[in-house]
Scaffold this active site. Sequence first.
Site, mmCIF file in Angstrom:
data_model
loop_
_atom_site.group_PDB
_atom_site.id
_atom_site.type_symbol
_atom_site.label_atom_id
_atom_site.label_comp_id
_atom_site.label_asym_id
_atom_site.label_seq_id
_atom_site.Cartn_x
_atom_site.Cartn_y
_atom_site.Cartn_z
ATOM 1 N N GLY A 8 0.782 -1.236 0.000
ATOM 2 C CA GLY A 8 0.000 0.000 0.000
ATOM 3 C C GLY A 8 0.810 1.281 0.000
ATOM 4 O O GLY A 8 0.340 2.316 -0.471
ATOM 5 N N ASP A 25 -4.981 2.278 10.924
ATOM 6 C CA ASP A 25 -6.378 2.023 11.254
ATOM 7 C C ASP A 25 -6.431 1.639 12.743
ATOM 8 O O ASP A 25 -6.401 2.503 13.608
ATOM 9 C CB ASP A 25 -6.858 0.912 10.309
ATOM 10 C CG ASP A 25 -8.321 0.565 10.429
ATOM 11 O OD1 ASP A 25 -9.086 1.383 10.917
ATOM 12 O OD2 ASP A 25 -8.705 -0.550 10.021
ATOM 13 N N LYS A 36 -6.618 7.071 10.359
ATOM 14 C CA LYS A 36 -8.044 6.889 10.650
ATOM 15 C C LYS A 36 -8.137 6.637 12.150
ATOM 16 O O LYS A 36 -8.063 5.502 12.597
ATOM 17 C CB LYS A 36 -8.529 5.670 9.849
ATOM 18 C CG LYS A 36 -9.962 5.685 9.537
ATOM 19 C CD LYS A 36 -10.479 4.735 8.465
ATOM 20 C CE LYS A 36 -9.836 3.484 8.084
ATOM 21 N NZ LYS A 36 -10.640 2.633 7.192
ATOM 22 N N ASP A 41 -5.900 -0.301 -1.464
ATOM 23 C CA ASP A 41 -6.693 -1.239 -2.253
ATOM 24 C C ASP A 41 -7.962 -1.688 -1.550
ATOM 25 O O ASP A 41 -8.116 -1.550 -0.339
ATOM 26 C CB ASP A 41 -5.860 -2.495 -2.543
ATOM 27 C CG ASP A 41 -5.676 -3.346 -1.286
ATOM 28 O OD1 ASP A 41 -5.170 -2.809 -0.273
ATOM 29 O OD2 ASP A 41 -6.073 -4.534 -1.297
HETATM 30 P P1 IMP Z 1 -4.110 -1.699 11.194
HETATM 31 O O1 IMP Z 1 -3.669 -0.288 11.519
HETATM 32 O O2 IMP Z 1 -3.250 -2.751 11.836
HETATM 33 O O3 IMP Z 1 -5.564 -1.907 11.467
HETATM 34 O O4 IMP Z 1 -3.917 -2.001 9.658
HETATM 35 C C1 IMP Z 1 -3.734 -1.035 8.725
HETATM 36 C C2 IMP Z 1 -3.792 -1.709 7.378
HETATM 37 O O5 IMP Z 1 -5.146 -2.085 7.083
HETATM 38 C C3 IMP Z 1 -3.357 -0.758 6.292
HETATM 39 O O6 IMP Z 1 -1.987 -0.868 6.013
HETATM 40 C C4 IMP Z 1 -4.215 -1.203 5.129
HETATM 41 O O7 IMP Z 1 -3.585 -2.257 4.443
HETATM 42 C C5 IMP Z 1 -5.481 -1.734 5.756
HETATM 43 N N1 IMP Z 1 -6.561 -0.718 5.778
HETATM 44 C C6 IMP Z 1 -7.124 -0.139 6.854
HETATM 45 N N2 IMP Z 1 -8.072 0.741 6.487
HETATM 46 C C7 IMP Z 1 -8.097 0.740 5.135
HETATM 47 C C8 IMP Z 1 -8.868 1.481 4.144
HETATM 48 O O8 IMP Z 1 -9.728 2.331 4.427
HETATM 49 N N3 IMP Z 1 -8.600 1.194 2.846
HETATM 50 C C9 IMP Z 1 -7.657 0.286 2.456
HETATM 51 N N4 IMP Z 1 -6.910 -0.410 3.345
HETATM 52 C C10 IMP Z 1 -7.130 -0.190 4.674
HETATM 53 MG MG MG Z 2 -1.180 -2.025 4.307
#
Ligand code: IMP
Ligand code: MG
Length: 182
Positions: free
Chosen positions: A46, A105, A133, A162
């Site tokens: 990403g 996220d 986010k 994606d």
């Molecule tokens: P987390 O912070 O461990 O929940 O994971 C983050 C990852 O989740 C990011 O690197 C993305 O690959 C994926 N992700 C989270 N939100 C989104 C979104 O809105 N669109 C696309 N990928 C997302």
């Molecule tokens: Mg990612």
Amino acid sequence: MTEFSNPNIEVMYSPEQISARVVELGAQITADYAEKDLVLIGVLKGSVIFLADLMRAIDLRLTIDFMAVSSYKDGMVSTGDVEILKDLTNPIRGKDVIVCEDIVDTGLTLFRLTEILGSRGANSIRIATLLDKPEPRIKKELVIDYCGFQIPNKFVVGYGLDAANRYRNLPFIGVVKNPAEA
Ligand code: IMP
Ligand code: MG
């Protein structure tokens, strides 16, 4: 209808808005990392577009490297464990590392990743993310040092991000209006 004019995607940030913000982040990093031994680490896949633009906005001697990780999910819920699918090519001992992500996220992936990298003797580790986010954040203690844009709790695609591996090539960041159709 073409991929870029898909009616299911609503533009959130235009290419011009993204570019202007990335240039600002690059200038900030340039000021903060003078005299340092900077390595940008892109988290595949990403972050590749963000990294490609950001590195050209940093007027310093630097190197880049990449990692690929997968977050273990227990059904839909992330467990916080990450598996390294592709590791760095070069050691980071003594280096000043900035981990570049597309979006933070829950924060679980990056929290664990910075723990892993922290055990490898880097001089410093900071985080640069294009998007933050904050609403679904579980690891509230995760410090984001450089952030492009804070966004609401919506699923976004484009500029590297994606949905089931699609839409990474969109030149803008957009919201998927109907995820069932994405
Ligand atoms: P987390 O912070 O461990 O929940 O994971 C983050 C990852 O989740 C990011 O690197 C993305 O690959 C994926 N992700 C989270 N939100 C989104 C979104 O809105 N669109 C696309 N990928 C997302
Ligand atoms: Mg990612």
